[in-house]
Design an enzyme around this catalytic site. Structure first.
Site, PDB file in Angstrom:
ATOM      1  N   HIS A 204      38.097  -9.907  -4.059  1.00 43.42           N
ATOM      2  CA  HIS A 204      37.962  -9.211  -2.785  1.00 43.42           C
ATOM      3  C   HIS A 204      37.525 -10.200  -1.726  1.00 43.42           C
ATOM      4  CE1 HIS A 204      36.686  -6.225   0.210  1.00 43.42           C
ATOM      5  NE2 HIS A 204      37.446  -5.381  -0.443  1.00 43.42           N
ATOM      6  N   GLU A 256      40.932  -1.273  -6.062  1.00 48.33           N
ATOM      7  CA  GLU A 256      42.307  -0.903  -6.356  1.00 48.33           C
ATOM      8  C   GLU A 256      42.602  -0.847  -7.853  1.00 48.33           C
ATOM      9  OE1 GLU A 256      43.772  -3.954  -3.817  1.00 48.33           O
ATOM     10  OE2 GLU A 256      44.347  -2.539  -2.262  1.00 48.33           O
TER      11      GLU A 256
END
Length: 316
Positions: A204, A256
């Protein structure tokens, strides 16, 4: 992060209705894609509803426009997912739902499975807002020009459609299937990294440790009994260790990865995942659009030239 026992609490307005206004919008355009259906319809609604430009309307009108568009997004995606071959679910049937997730499922399938509704509820709560990401920056840029709210949200959907932003969950399930079929997660990961293949759902731009949203979604996947949890945990561990050897700060699962498993519980096909993300992220986009309107400054980044240096006219 919201507590488990509060996930079904629904914000309500003065009339006791769920926080978003009830909305049914005819899907005037079918493009063949869920995200393109949503992007096109949000732009169409700008003209159809005669939305005022942000530079010309006050904050309350902008807020109302964003509420209507956000509610319409759920209706548009649900109808797009239902398909043109099935008749739309009557609006009175849809309004029997007590949460946004239940209404979405009713508009999509005509019925509510409580397990599916909880999965979608949890997913939408976890993905509603997350700072100045690519799609939010896009929405703010459009809002900064004084354009209308439909233009801002439509543009944001376009930014979200890319696989490196909102499209990753659509690629996680096929990856899990490939790992399960191989029977050897460690070999699969090593082979993928050797091919310089991106392992979707890891790393991320903000977090340098485990994404807290991922932790909640993983717990939900376990509580709702996803059959994919076993292979997902194996891949998570093996990939974390392999990626950490070179990039320790980007070796953790992001939102995700486990989003894909939670949406799978609700029988959301991978191709629909980006549009489901857009349904929740309208909340964050709307907040940023309002903030940008109040700021009243045009977004105009300055580029830094890195090309060739000065040349003589003769050399040119």
């Amino acid at each position: 992060m919201p507590r488990r026992d509060r996930l079904r609490v629904v914000p309500r307005d003065a009339e006791g209705e769920p926080g978003l206004p009830a909305a049914y919008c005819e899907l005037d355009v079918r493009t063949g894609g869920y995200m393109s259906d949503l992007q096109a319809m949000l732009a169409i609604l700008s003209g159809k509803w005669k939305l005022g430009q942000l530079i010309d309307i006050d904050d309350e009108q902008a807020k109302e426009d964003l509420r209507r568009l956000s509610a319409a997004a759920l209706s548009i995606v649900a109808q797009s997912a239902r398909g043109a071959d099935q008749a739309p679910v009557p609006e009175e049937k849809v309004l029997e739902g007590q949460t946004a997730a239940e209404r979405f499922l009713l508009a999509w399938r005509g019925e509510v499975d409580e397990r599916h509704a909880r999965a979608i509820d949890t997913y939408w709560i976890c993905t509603a807002e997350h700072g100045l990401n690519a799609s939010t920056f896009t929405a703010r840029t459009v809002a900064s020009t004084g354009g209308d709210c439909g233009a801002a949200l439509s543009a944001a959907v376009g930014a979200l459609s890319g696989p490196l932003h909102g499209g990753a969950p659509a690629r996680v399930l096929p990856m899990l299937d490939a790992v399960a079929e191989s029977g050897d997660p460690e070999k699969w990961v090593n082979d993928a990294l050797a091919r310089r293949q991106r392992i979707m759902g890891f790393g991320h731009r903000v977090y340098r440790a485990e994404d807290p949203r991922s932790r909640l979604l993983k717990r939900t996947a376990k509580e709702l009994g996803s059959p994919r949890v076993g292979v997902a945990e194996q891949l998570e561990q093996v990939a974390h260790e392999a990626i950490a050897r070179k990039h320790p700060d980007h070796s953790w699962t992001n939102v995700e990865f486990w989003s894909a498993i939670v949406l799978d519980i609700a029988e959301v096909p991978p191709s629909l995942a980006p549009a489901m993300f857009a349904c929740s992220r309208t909340a964050g986009w709307s907040a940023h659009v309002l903030e940008q309107k109040r700021l009243g400054v045009l977004v105009r980044p300055n580029p830094r030239y890195v090309g060739p240096g000065p040349r003589s006219p003769q050399s040119v």
